[in-house]
Motif scaffolding. Sequence first.
Motif, PDB file in Angstrom:
ATOM      1  N   ARG A 102      28.647  47.880  30.560  1.00 13.93           N
ATOM      2  CA  ARG A 102      30.010  47.733  31.146  1.00 13.93           C
ATOM      3  C   ARG A 102      30.349  48.843  32.135  1.00 13.93           C
ATOM      4  NH1 ARG A 102      34.736  46.045  28.963  1.00 13.93           N
ATOM      5  NH2 ARG A 102      35.132  48.064  27.955  1.00 13.93           N
ATOM      6  N   LYS A 103      29.386  49.545  32.642  1.00 10.99           N
ATOM      7  CA  LYS A 103      29.678  50.627  33.594  1.00 10.99           C
ATOM      8  C   LYS A 103      29.798  50.121  35.027  1.00 10.99           C
ATOM      9  CE  LYS A 103      27.597  54.273  30.784  1.00 10.99           C
ATOM     10  NZ  LYS A 103      28.899  54.874  30.432  1.00 10.99           N
ATOM     11  N   TYR A 154      35.787  40.956  29.913  1.00 12.82           N
ATOM     12  CA  TYR A 154      35.535  42.123  29.077  1.00 12.82           C
ATOM     13  C   TYR A 154      34.033  42.419  29.002  1.00 12.82           C
ATOM     14  CZ  TYR A 154      35.511  45.291  25.126  1.00 12.82           C
ATOM     15  OH  TYR A 154      35.315  46.387  24.327  1.00 12.82           O
ATOM     16  N   LYS A 155      33.228  41.382  28.843  1.00 13.62           N
ATOM     17  CA  LYS A 155      31.776  41.567  28.802  1.00 13.62           C
ATOM     18  C   LYS A 155      31.075  40.286  29.231  1.00 13.62           C
ATOM     19  CE  LYS A 155      31.443  40.405  23.890  1.00 13.62           C
ATOM     20  NZ  LYS A 155      30.971  40.875  22.563  1.00 13.62           N
ATOM     21  N   ILE A 180      29.213  41.144  34.065  1.00 13.81           N
ATOM     22  CA  ILE A 180      29.403  42.467  33.463  1.00 13.81           C
ATOM     23  C   ILE A 180      28.180  42.768  32.605  1.00 13.81           C
ATOM     24  CG2 ILE A 180      30.909  43.907  32.049  1.00 13.81           C
ATOM     25  CD1 ILE A 180      33.129  41.778  32.576  1.00 13.81           C
ATOM     26  N   SER A 199      30.513  46.131  37.399  1.00 11.38           N
ATOM     27  CA  SER A 199      30.755  44.691  37.344  1.00 11.38           C
ATOM     28  C   SER A 199      30.575  44.140  38.749  1.00 11.38           C
ATOM     29  CB  SER A 199      32.158  44.370  36.811  1.00 11.38           C
ATOM     30  OG  SER A 199      33.167  44.953  37.628  1.00 11.38           O
ATOM     31  N   TYR A 202      39.678  46.251  30.067  1.00 11.28           N
ATOM     32  CA  TYR A 202      39.266  45.012  30.690  1.00 11.28           C
ATOM     33  C   TYR A 202      38.995  45.265  32.172  1.00 11.28           C
ATOM     34  CZ  TYR A 202      40.454  41.971  26.761  1.00 11.28           C
ATOM     35  OH  TYR A 202      40.490  41.343  25.546  1.00 11.28           O
TER      36      TYR A 202
END
Lengths: 113, 113
Positions: A68-69, A51-52, A64, A71, A32
């Motif tokens: 997800r690399k 989370y996404k 995000i 944020s 997370y």
Amino acid sequence: LAKTTQPISMDSYEGQEVNITCSHNNIATNDYITWYQQFPSQGPRFIIQGYKTKVTNEVASLFIPADRKSSTLSLPRVSLSDTAVYYCLVGPPPQAAGNKLTFGGGTRVLVKP
Amino acid sequence: DAGVTQSPTHLIKTRGQQVTLRCSPKSGHDTVSWYQQALGQGPQFIFQYYEEEERQRGNFPDRFSGHQFPNYSSELNVNALLLGDSALYLCASHDRGRNQPQHFGDGTRLSIL
């Protein structure tokens, strides 16, 4: 735990939107993304977790992308009291074993009048 | 509903002495983690307690030890204090059974002379 990279410092002005981007290229599938705010001589204060996609609460938004690399924490219409250090953390959810928090150096945000 | 409380707020010791810091977790939380934050740096994980046992430990020497009591409160003990142990010691708590972030106290400022 995934290493995070964020700007050392940022300046802004009252009423502006502040966006802080955090890179976490090695984020794991079950990790997370959590952001904390810290004022001098106080403990870190939870801002937002995701989370996404996008998460929004009463104080901030967290964007995000699909991979997800990275944020981005978005603080709308900042005030002088938003001057603080902001930490981006990546790791397992609290209920998971090994859920220690790994802090980097954070981003020092200075809001000017 | 009180948050995480720590005592004392400030403490001054000399090299070689021993110190005990105390933490009461937020109501409903059963897991306590301790962090050390040197001036200008992010917090560093020391260890975590759950069900009165140390569950995970960071890269700290055995001089750092802890305890968790049946009421979930916790103590951090540091023996043979060194000048480098001067820091803000933070306690964080969370409910292991719920996917919620860790909540921090405002810490104990320990100064070693």
